[in-house]
Enzyme design. Structure first.
Site, PDB file in Angstrom:
ATOM      1  CD  GLU A  82      15.711  47.597 -10.153  1.00 23.11           C
ATOM      2  OE1 GLU A  82      16.671  48.130 -10.954  1.00 23.11           O
ATOM      3  OE2 GLU A  82      15.526  47.958  -9.078  1.00 23.11           O
ATOM      4  CB  SER A 340      15.317   1.152  34.621  1.00 19.06           C
ATOM      5  OG  SER A 340      15.790   0.750  35.999  1.00 19.06           O
TER       6      SER A 340
END
Length: 768
Positions: A82, A340
């Protein structure tokens, strides 16, 4: 004339400054659009795997990366294809621009672009039409980028903004969505493919147009070989790889956890401690388990590595997309009744307080404390039980007894101090119901508190992100935590060190809330804490749902899954403060061989060698106590202390409420020596024994022919004061000396009556 020339020279000299001022003013008036109002964000696992993405206002999602988090191959391909002069030009490349313009003029169409990576980044930040005005604006933005940012910053912006088709932006998102891997692991072929995709992301999408994508990739490979960046061999071998990708996969793991982290953390990439592979397995398990849940039922799973307190798995619901099961509600963070699950904490705190030891005698008998009448889950009473047995069997009455001795307010404050707040309704204060689920708690807080059993008694806060500090506070002593963990792992029997497993097996506990609304199970194995919840998020009771049946099977599956993944497991050696001892019931302490007060010997783990005496219920210290100083005459009969030749002796008997469960020879009337008729003792008159008549113990009861129910009239004899009647642990009547039962359902029954002195009488029978 001279003035004109002088003014011209001044204007010419000031022109650079005016130009700089204009540029400065333009930069202030039209600043770079670097910040988004609603940025795209992504939540990732500890290894970088994306878990869930949150798109920006335009539906775009990104996976932010830095230059170090991208393969050098990709950077080479991108810059080489690029913008070869990226590191040298000031944002625009006049040679590339002139070349592109000449090629367009000669050929009548655009042959190559003249945009630099900086200019492309400017267009990504502020899209514009492909006109002369748009090009000028792009050039201006490119110069601004070079002015304000470094080359590395500009390149990083491009890496995270480049389009890759559809809603994907950035090489990180593209690498994960197309290739299922981090951008650090790109091959030459993959780097070339991702480098060219932003040129035409819709036309080159590899999941839709693999042939076009392959042709574009090959152009990049040829360019890299021509420039000598990559060797011809690397380019040739990479061209042989076909471009054939599966459809894009969006990150869809831990949605409820990710939503929570979005509110807790800042930044566009939120790194968590979750294990993506484990999370996927847990979510698959939850979906499979959904078919076993009742209608509208859901579940929650949390897995924590207790060696570091990093959360490795978090499943907030059975299925996010199932509205009938309230899949959007995160039950890991919801406040529910824990049943519990708090019992191990009260036993551990009582161990440290010196109230009990592992085999202390506790009383599973009816209690009547104001308006509070606790019972057992299995709807019965079991009489004399040890602490370890009471914990393993999850008996309620012994836990209430120990909490009453320790103090419910003190207990709640201790848990709150280590990060386990208990939520009480309204203005209620901590009371005895806490230990049976009378307050709300969160599964995440419960799992964190349970780390005390694996971390030497120190409860640590959950770590959700790698940078979270490890915060822990002492809850139990190392010895108490070790004893409780071994008891819950079914290793209450004291074994020699060479026979004791050094890697602790799974220690677990269940919880069931009142009305079967919540079923819990918490487990601690050698490395992980596992928290499970099942139930309906709307709080509707589910008949037959309880911890052992609903949550434990899922806990077992998760535990097996974790152990199969573990490469090594830490050991759990016995702390020096824990020793072995032999104690005697009913006194709770060691006695020499042959001592008549040792009615039953038990091996026990001891903490710091402590042997606390048997913990009594309130009011049992007087006539109902268990230690009697008695004076005996030469014939062994009880006499008054001032009688001639009286010798003192301590007699230890069982607590009165336990007598229905004792053999006749162990009951108080048989243990106490007869009183001397000539010099009787003073002040030791026992209450008349409580007796139950109307049906014998172990009877088989049948209904009369044609009768809809069996009628049983029952009466008591002896005893003191009012009576309380219990059938299978449920209070039937109070203060009545007799009662008539009318039973319709077949089965086994336990009937128990208690008087004001704490005496109990018990029978068990079967209705056919």
């Amino acid at each position: 004339m001279r003035r004109t020339k002088r003014g011209g020279r001044l204007l010419l000299a000031a022109a650079p400054f005016l130009l700089l001022f204009v540029l400065w003013a333009a930069d202030k008036i039209w600043p770079l659009p670097l910040h988004e109002v609603n940025p795209a964000r992504v939540v990732v696992a500890h290894d970088g795997t994306p878990l869930w993405r949150f798109a920006d206002a335009e539906g775009i999602w990104r996976y932010p990366v830095t230059l170090e988090e991208v393969s050098p191959r990709y950077l080479e391909a991108l810059i080489g294809y690029e913008d070869r002069w990226f590191w040298r030009h000031p944002g625009i490349n006049p040679f590339s621009t002139a070349r592109a313009a000449w090629q367009a003029l000669v050929n009548g169409r655009i042959i190559s672009g003249g945009s630099t990576l900086t200019m492309q980044t400017a267009r990504l930040l502020e899209p514009h039409p492909r006109t002369l005005g748009g090009k000028l604006r792009q050039t201006w933005r490119a110069l601004q980028l070079e002015w304000h940012l470094s080359k590395r910053d500009i390149l990083t912006l491009y890496l995270n903004r480049a389009p890759f088709g559809g809603t994907l932006q950035g090489v990180g998102a593209a690498s994960w969505a197309y290739l299922g891997k981090p951008p650090t692991q790109l091959s030459y072929s993959e780097a070339a493919l991702l480098a060219v995709l932003p040129q035409a992301p819709s036309r080159l999408r590899p999941d839709r147009w693999p042939e076009r994508a392959e042709a574009a990739r090959n152009k990049v490979l040829e360019r890299m070989a021509t420039l000598g960046v990559w060797s011809q061999r690397q380019a040739r071998e990479s061209r042989e790889e076909p471009v054939w990708l599966a459809p894009r996969q969006m990150p869809q793991l831990a949605p409820l956890f990710s939503r929570m982290m979005l509110g807790k953390s800042r930044g566009n990439k939120i790194i968590t401690t979750l294990d993506a592979g484990l999370q996927r397995q847990l979510e698959d398990l939850a979906l499979h388990w959904k078919t076993r849940l009742p209608p509208r039922g859901s579940l929650a799973i949390v897995v924590v590595d207790h060696t570091s307190m990093s959360v490795r798995g978090w499943v907030g619901s059975a299925d996010l997309n199932d509205e009938s099961r309230f899949g959007h509600v995160d039950m890991v963070s919801a406040i529910r009744s824990p049943g519990s699950l708090l019992k191990p904490f009260v036993y551990g705190l009582a161990l440290d307080e010196g109230l009990i030891h592992a085999e202390s005698l506790l009383q599973d008998v009816p209690r009547y404390t104001g308006d509070y009448r606790p019972g057992n889950f299995d709807s019965g009473f079991h009489g004399p039980v040890s602490m370890s047995e009471a914990l393993v069997r999850s008996l309620n009455l012994p836990a209430v007894q120990v909490l009453e001795a320790y103090g419910p307010k003190r207990f709640a404050a201790k848990l709150r101090n280590v990060g386990l707040p208990l939520y009480l309704p309204g203005d209620a204060v901590p009371n005895l119901s806490l230990i049976l689920g009378g307050a709300g708690a969160r599964l995440e807080d419960m799992a964190a508190a349970w780390s005390a059993f694996a971390r030497g008694g120190r409860a640590a806060k959950l770590r959700l992100q790698p940078d979270d500090p490890l915060v822990e506070r002492p809850l139990l002593s190392p010895g108490a935590a070790w004893i409780l963990r071994r008891v819950m792992a079914d290793e209450a029997r004291p074994l020699p060190d060479d026979a004791l497993p050094r890697v602790a097996p799974l220690a677990w506990k269940t919880g069931t809330s009142y009305g079967y609304r919540d079923a819990w199970a918490i487990g601690v194995n050698a490395r992980y804490i596992i928290g499970i919840w099942t139930g309906r998020p709307d709080g509707t009771p589910v008949a037959g749902q309880f911890g052992f049946a609903s949550a434990v099977p899922l806990l077992t599956q998760v535990n097996n899954l974790l152990l199969a993944r573990a490469l090594s497991l830490p050991e759990d050696p016995r702390p020096p403060s824990v020793t072995r001892g032999v104690i005697c019931w009913p006194g709770g302490q060691s006695l020499p061989a042959g001592d008549a007060n040792c009615r039953r010997r038990l091996a026990s783990w001891l903490l710091d060698g402590s042997q606390p005496p048997t913990l009594l219920l309130p009011g049992q210290e007087g006539v109902g106590g268990i230690r009697f100083p008695v004076w005996l005459d030469e014939a062994g009969r009880r006499v008054a202390a001032d009688c001639p030749q009286a010798r003192q002796q301590t007699l230890i008997v069982w607590p009165l409420p336990l007598e229905p469960w004792l053999p006749a020879a162990e009951r108080r009337s048989a243990r106490l020596p007869p009183a001397s008729p000539t010099c009787p003792p003073l002040g030791l008159a026992a209450p008349p024994p409580l007796q139950l008549t109307g049906v014998r113990d172990g009877a088989l009861v049948k209904r009369l022919p044609g009768a809809p129910a069996a009628s049983l009239p029952l009466q008591t004899r002896g005893g003191v004061g009012d009576r309380w009647w219990f059938l299978n642990g449920k209070l039937l009547a109070a203060r009545a000396p007799g009662i008539t039962l009318r039973l319709t359902e077949k089965g086994e029954y336990q009937l128990l009556v208690m008087d004001e002195a704490g005496q109990t009488a018990r029978i068990e029978f079967t209705l056919h």
